[in-house]
Design a protein around this motif. Structure first.
Motif, PDB file in Angstrom:
ATOM      1  N   ALA A 122      -5.651   3.640   0.944  1.00 32.26           N
ATOM      2  CA  ALA A 122      -4.779   2.697   1.639  1.00 32.26           C
ATOM      3  C   ALA A 122      -5.349   2.332   3.001  1.00 32.26           C
ATOM      4  O   ALA A 122      -5.289   1.172   3.432  1.00 32.26           O
ATOM      5  CB  ALA A 122      -3.378   3.290   1.786  1.00 32.26           C
ATOM      6  N   ASP A 149       6.331  -2.780  -3.856  1.00 34.66           N
ATOM      7  CA  ASP A 149       5.136  -3.463  -4.359  1.00 34.66           C
ATOM      8  C   ASP A 149       5.449  -4.939  -4.596  1.00 34.66           C
ATOM      9  O   ASP A 149       5.667  -5.401  -5.713  1.00 34.66           O
ATOM     10  CB  ASP A 149       4.653  -2.820  -5.662  1.00 34.66           C
ATOM     11  CG  ASP A 149       3.317  -3.400  -6.129  1.00 34.66           C
ATOM     12  OD1 ASP A 149       2.699  -4.158  -5.360  1.00 34.66           O
ATOM     13  OD2 ASP A 149       2.909  -3.101  -7.262  1.00 34.66           O
ATOM     14  N   GLN A 199       0.810  -1.217   0.000  1.00 32.81           N
ATOM     15  CA  GLN A 199       0.000   0.000   0.000  1.00 32.81           C
ATOM     16  C   GLN A 199       0.844   1.267   0.000  1.00 32.81           C
ATOM     17  O   GLN A 199       0.419   2.302  -0.491  1.00 32.81           O
ATOM     18  CB  GLN A 199      -0.965  -0.021   1.191  1.00 32.81           C
ATOM     19  CG  GLN A 199      -2.107  -1.002   1.014  1.00 32.81           C
ATOM     20  CD  GLN A 199      -2.840  -0.785  -0.295  1.00 32.81           C
ATOM     21  OE1 GLN A 199      -3.280   0.314  -0.615  1.00 32.81           O
ATOM     22  NE2 GLN A 199      -2.962  -1.844  -1.085  1.00 32.81           N
ATOM     23  N   ALA A 246      -5.980   7.088 -10.880  1.00 30.53           N
ATOM     24  CA  ALA A 246      -5.870   5.628 -10.819  1.00 30.53           C
ATOM     25  C   ALA A 246      -6.638   4.992 -11.969  1.00 30.53           C
ATOM     26  O   ALA A 246      -7.504   5.622 -12.587  1.00 30.53           O
ATOM     27  CB  ALA A 246      -6.427   5.123  -9.486  1.00 30.53           C
ATOM     28  N   GLN A 291      -7.993   7.818  -7.126  1.00 31.01           N
ATOM     29  CA  GLN A 291      -6.658   8.394  -7.221  1.00 31.01           C
ATOM     30  C   GLN A 291      -5.672   7.572  -6.406  1.00 31.01           C
ATOM     31  O   GLN A 291      -6.028   6.967  -5.396  1.00 31.01           O
ATOM     32  CB  GLN A 291      -6.646   9.839  -6.704  1.00 31.01           C
ATOM     33  CG  GLN A 291      -7.367  10.844  -7.570  1.00 31.01           C
ATOM     34  CD  GLN A 291      -7.253  12.256  -7.013  1.00 31.01           C
ATOM     35  OE1 GLN A 291      -7.090  12.454  -5.816  1.00 31.01           O
ATOM     36  NE2 GLN A 291      -7.338  13.230  -7.888  1.00 31.01           N
ATOM     37  N   HIS A 292      -4.424   7.575  -6.875  1.00 29.03           N
ATOM     38  CA  HIS A 292      -3.332   7.057  -6.068  1.00 29.03           C
ATOM     39  C   HIS A 292      -2.617   8.240  -5.433  1.00 29.03           C
ATOM     40  O   HIS A 292      -2.489   9.309  -6.034  1.00 29.03           O
ATOM     41  CB  HIS A 292      -2.335   6.277  -6.932  1.00 29.03           C
ATOM     42  CG  HIS A 292      -2.907   5.028  -7.532  1.00 29.03           C
ATOM     43  ND1 HIS A 292      -3.546   4.071  -6.782  1.00 29.03           N
ATOM     44  CD2 HIS A 292      -2.930   4.574  -8.815  1.00 29.03           C
ATOM     45  CE1 HIS A 292      -3.937   3.077  -7.579  1.00 29.03           C
ATOM     46  NE2 HIS A 292      -3.574   3.370  -8.814  1.00 29.03           N
ATOM     47  N   GLY A 307      -5.380   8.921  -1.775  1.00 34.19           N
ATOM     48  CA  GLY A 307      -4.548   7.724  -1.730  1.00 34.19           C
ATOM     49  C   GLY A 307      -4.348   7.223  -0.312  1.00 34.19           C
ATOM     50  O   GLY A 307      -4.385   6.018  -0.051  1.00 34.19           O
ATOM     51  N   ILE A 340       1.581   1.532  -3.750  1.00 24.80           N
ATOM     52  CA  ILE A 340       0.446   1.735  -4.651  1.00 24.80           C
ATOM     53  C   ILE A 340      -0.340   3.005  -4.331  1.00 24.80           C
ATOM     54  O   ILE A 340      -0.749   3.745  -5.238  1.00 24.80           O
ATOM     55  CB  ILE A 340      -0.498   0.516  -4.595  1.00 24.80           C
ATOM     56  CG1 ILE A 340       0.221  -0.731  -5.128  1.00 24.80           C
ATOM     57  CG2 ILE A 340      -1.769   0.768  -5.391  1.00 24.80           C
ATOM     58  CD1 ILE A 340      -0.561  -2.014  -4.924  1.00 24.80           C
ATOM     59  N   ASN A 341      -0.550   3.296  -3.044  1.00 25.57           N
ATOM     60  CA  ASN A 341      -1.523   4.333  -2.684  1.00 25.57           C
ATOM     61  C   ASN A 341      -1.024   5.481  -1.820  1.00 25.57           C
ATOM     62  O   ASN A 341      -1.487   6.614  -1.981  1.00 25.57           O
ATOM     63  CB  ASN A 341      -2.722   3.691  -1.971  1.00 25.57           C
ATOM     64  CG  ASN A 341      -3.738   3.125  -2.939  1.00 25.57           C
ATOM     65  OD1 ASN A 341      -4.037   3.742  -3.950  1.00 25.57           O
ATOM     66  ND2 ASN A 341      -4.240   1.936  -2.630  1.00 25.57           N
TER      67      ASN A 341
END
Length: 487
Positions: free
Chosen positions: A243, A303, A54, A213, A233-234, A239, A57-58
């Protein structure tokens, strides 16, 4: 019909039934045991996987904030569980609480929901345990791991946990305590050693700028996106919240402490301490690990399914990877054990209420545990873990947990109104404001789950209703004017 399916069971009756011959569980758990159970089920794959994924990614390094926000939501629900568990110290957790406040029909729905949440969760985690064992010991693909069908590694860990469940909650607690000590030691090792390799540059930017995203389609679409047309959105604020919605599920499990209420020596005092204590300890550990690994390595590199091990490899400490894998195996073992323990107690309570066949609620004459229901559920969990790819179904555990949280928060408000006379050794502050906030927070997280998860959850509920109306409603204790004794 409405009068019958929404009939409630008094708190006094629920407590009195715990002392029936043949249904009496052994009281031997202390606040230490309860805290160990809570930590045992909370610290698992979440700390070893979600922290890095996370962040990458976020949330970036702000993943620490995501874990703290998720912990706040859990704390709101935990306060509600603590009040209920200390007021109604009966096996069954949210099922028992809803029976006392919202009626039999809602209680059945919650019990059926918890059976799915805990059983499926145990099967998913058992499969993950087998994968870690396969990697650590380099076992053949046919024996354990993702490619093994049947997965003998998953069958093995379920069988071991079933045996511990039959022998007794106290012994389960001792085994859990040893494994929890090992995995906490590994987590502290990660924090202490990793702190020496932190680079301040890896925290910049602490909150990466937001980027659009990928828009999901079909069943993979989050329900909130479908309802409100929100563009995902990331990174950035959204984000961090995204997460938080995901790492929330790393905390799932503190509610299972409430299922052992009937086996606790002093439930009014120890249950609130066990529930809140385990949550606080795990929050501190989650935040510390997240802070360390995002300082050791750039968040974009994390990741992976094993971010902690990768972080140490990137700083030239490959030898630490095996130790971290050992900690992961210990962590996941306790998760399987406590999930299975919780499921058996929920179904035991439902069987004692005769919503399921009463013979399933038989207690072992020597060990004082619900041994029949433990064996039956263990066989089902082992079959699921051995033959099915449960990845796509794992989010059902999340939605089931959040649904139970909502019902418990609502139940606290209702019981305050209907039974103000009850002694409450622990009281949720600021009722009804705090429970309402808990409900809204849980609903927000539920809306972030995919549409196909909601559909599967609805199908499971329909199956439950197909069992309740022809059997449970007719055989329920409350459907009869007299309650025959159990042999």
């Amino acid at each position: 019909m409405s009068n019958s399916i929404f009939r409630t069971k008094s708190v006094e009756q629920s407590i009195a039934e715990t002392d029936e011959p043949g249904h009496r569980l052994k009281k031997e758990l202390t606040v230490f045991d309860l805290t160990v159970f809570g930590i045992g089920v909370i610290i698992g794959t979440g700390i070893f996987v979600l922290t890095g994924k996370q962040a990458a990614i976020n949330a970036g390094p702000a993943i620490v904030i995501s874990f703290i926000l998720a912990a706040i939501v859990c704390a709101l629900a935990a306060l509600c569980y603590a009040e209920f568990a200390s007021t109604v110290p009966v096996a069954g957790s949210a099922y028992t609480f809803s029976y006392a406040t919202l009626g039999e029909f809602i209680a059945w729905i919650i019990g059926w929901d918890l059976a799915l949440e805990l059983g499926l969760g145990a099967a998913v985690v058992a499969r993950g345990w087998s994968s870690y064992l396969h990697s650590l010991l380099n076992l053949p693909d046919w024996l354990a791991g993702d490619k093994a069908i049947p997965d003998f590694g998953a069958i093995f860990i379920v069988a071991v946990c079933a045996a511990l469940g039959v022998v007794g909650a106290k012994i389960s607690g001792r085994v859990t305590a040893v494994l929890v000590a090992i995995k906490i030691a590994v987590v502290l090792f990660v924090i202490a050693l990793g702190a020496f390799f932190i680079k301040a540059a890896n925290y910049s930017p602490y909150i990466p700028p937001a980027v659009p995203a990928k828009v999901e389609e079909g069943g993979a679409t989050p329900l909130i996106q479908l309802l409100l047309g929100i563009t995902p959105q990331h990174f950035g604020l959204w984000g961090i919240l995204a997460a938080s919605s995901i790492v929330f599920f790393a905390y799932i499990g503190f509610d299972i402490v409430a299922t052992t209420a009937e086996e606790t020596k002093n439930p009014q005092r120890d249950l609130p301490r066990g529930i809140l204590g385990s949550l606080i300890i795990c929050t501190i550990l989650y935040a510390a690990v997240s802070f360390v690994i995002t300082g050791m390595a750039n968040y974009k590199l994390l990741d992976t399914g094993a971010p902690l091990a990768l972080a140490f490899e990137l700083v030239g400490q490959d030898w630490a990877a095996k130790l971290i894998s050992l900690g992961a195996i210990c962590g996941i073992t306790t998760v399987v054990l406590v999930l299975m323990l919780g499921q058996s107690r929920v179904l035991f309570a439902m069987s004692r209420d005769r919503l399921l066949p009463e013979k399933l609620a038989a207690v072992h004459p020597r060990y004082g545990t619900p041994w029949i229901i433990t064996i039956v559920t263990s066989v089902i969990i082992a079959i699921l873990a051995a033959f099915l790819d449960l990845t796509k179904l794992s989010e059902l555990t999340s939605i089931g947990t959040l649904f139970a949280f909502v019902v418990v928060a609502v139940g606290v408000v209702i019981l305050r109104k209907t039974r103000p006379d009850l002694h409450r050794s622990f009281r949720v502050p600021w009722v009804p404001f705090l429970p309402i906030v808990a409900v809204l927070a849980c609903l927000w997280l539920m809306l972030n789950l995919p549409v196909d998860t909601w559909i599967r959850f609805a199908i499971w509920m329909v199956l439950g209703l197909a069992l309740y109306f022809p059997y449970g409603r007719r055989h329920s204790r409350l459907s009869r004017s007299s309650t025959p004794s159990y042999d």
